[in-house]
Write an enzyme that holds these catalytic residues in place. Sequence first.
Site, short mmCIF file in Angstrom:
data_model
loop_
_atom_site.label_atom_id
_atom_site.label_comp_id
_atom_site.label_asym_id
_atom_site.label_seq_id
_atom_site.Cartn_x
_atom_site.Cartn_y
_atom_site.Cartn_z
N SER A 185 44.56 44.05 31.97
CA SER A 185 43.73 44.11 33.17
C SER A 185 42.30 44.46 32.80
CB SER A 185 44.36 45.11 34.15
OG SER A 185 44.04 44.75 35.46
N HIS A 229 52.14 43.52 37.72
CA HIS A 229 50.93 43.56 36.90
C HIS A 229 51.09 44.52 35.71
CE1 HIS A 229 46.76 42.96 36.07
NE2 HIS A 229 46.30 44.07 36.59
C1 MCU Z 1 42.22 42.52 36.23
O1 MCU Z 1 41.39 43.67 36.11
C2 MCU Z 1 41.01 44.43 37.23
C3 MCU Z 1 40.30 43.60 38.27
O2 MCU Z 1 39.14 43.04 37.68
C4 MCU Z 1 39.90 44.46 39.45
O3 MCU Z 1 39.36 43.67 40.48
C5 MCU Z 1 41.07 45.23 40.00
O4 MCU Z 1 40.59 46.14 40.91
O5 MCU Z 1 41.66 45.96 38.97
C6 MCU Z 1 42.17 45.21 37.88
C7 MCU Z 1 42.76 46.26 36.99
O6 MCU Z 1 42.13 46.72 36.07
O7 MCU Z 1 43.96 46.73 37.34
C8 MCU Z 1 44.51 47.78 36.61
#
Ligand code: MCU
Length: 423
Positions: A231, A371
């Site tokens: 992420s 996720h």
């Molecule tokens: C996928 O990474 C991020 C994303 O860019 C954000 O928009 C969201 O809020 O959080 C994702 C993340 O890091 O989840 C743990």
Amino acid sequence: MLIELFKLELLHRQASDRPPTQILAILRAASGAPALECPTETANPSIATKTPLLPDPFEFLSGAHVASKEDWTCRRNEISQLFQQYELGVKPGPSQNLQSDFYHYQNGTGGNLTLTASNGDQAISWTATIVYPNSPKHTGPYPALIALDLLTVPVPDGVAVITFFVSEFAQQDNTTSRGKGLFYELYPDTSPEAAGALIAWSWGLSRIMDVLTNSSDTGIDPTRVGVVGCSRWGKGSLVAGAFDERIALTIVQESGSGGAACWRLSDVENVSVNGADTVQTAHEIVTENVWFSTEFEVFASEVDGTQRLPFDHHMLAGLVAPRGLLVIDNLGYEWLSPWSSYGCMTVARQIYKALGDQQAMGYTEAANHTHCQFPVEDQGAELDAFVGKYLLGEQSQTDVFRTEANFTFDIAMWIDWEAPDLS
Ligand code: MCU
């Protein structure tokens, strides 16, 4: 001859994460060869014609074309500078003074690595943890994966895990995190190109690599180190791998926009792919967090402003080439820009192809799961193949490029260049 090799090794160590042109310049100077001349044009994206096509990684700003591996070394450096100038902020050079202390756990399972870096009168310390393999396949020095904040893939057999706590190093709660964290005590620069969180993390990780390279205390083999994150940490992993050539394997998991996705393609996906997926765009991302420099906001806030960028993220992945790169994605979340990521990495693979090792880069996009909960049954063998080849020295088969989605990506619609054969 031995002395010459020793000198070259020393120079290589000094060069560490310096841009490859500098490394080449040092090595050329040592061997008496004339300096390599790289084109020095600068970009002017403020007047650039907008294009939805993904820029040509093999065309210099000067208009000259990359025709050899040496040219690519120059162009790679140009691309690295462009990312720093317009998106990530500037990664400072190695620390003026770097000290380390490795505290071994009594039970022999690993230890705490504390680093102290200084810049002028300022000094900061931070601690990474090292856990040795449970069932070592070989005795140490061990290969290792550096996890950003937390490990989100199964620990591979025979591989140590180093955890670098990046969120204290450069904070990332929301937009109020700008300039907060240990890194900014050393580099409090507030210019638009000042480091965003991702490049700040990459600087810290490079200092960990400095220590692993220069001291054997940690029991880690610096030539077999990978980086992994999921992420937001997947975005960080890609940047870390792109900006330190000592990283043998870069694993980018469910990184979405700002990671494996291309800004231009995410904008398209948002309005017209799969009946308009709701994906993260550059426009949204700069209102959410401080992963990028403030300079990037200029491109993100204007409609189609990303179409003026002299790069896109296929070229960020291209900075990792020809080293090992595995991009792991998840179709369960539109927000992760699944079509944009697949398309962007399809184009990135052209850079690996040009350098003669397409199989050093893998892409796997599996069906819906939670996720960052790695689905071992679906993607485990692909992960093992990359870890096997790049960290454990095995002869595994890494020809991985697939999506479980029912979309297609027609590369001819998104690029107007061809990859040269530089191999
Ligand atoms: C996928 O990474 C991020 C994303 O860019 C954000 O928009 C969201 O809020 O959080 C994702 C993340 O890091 O989840 C743990």
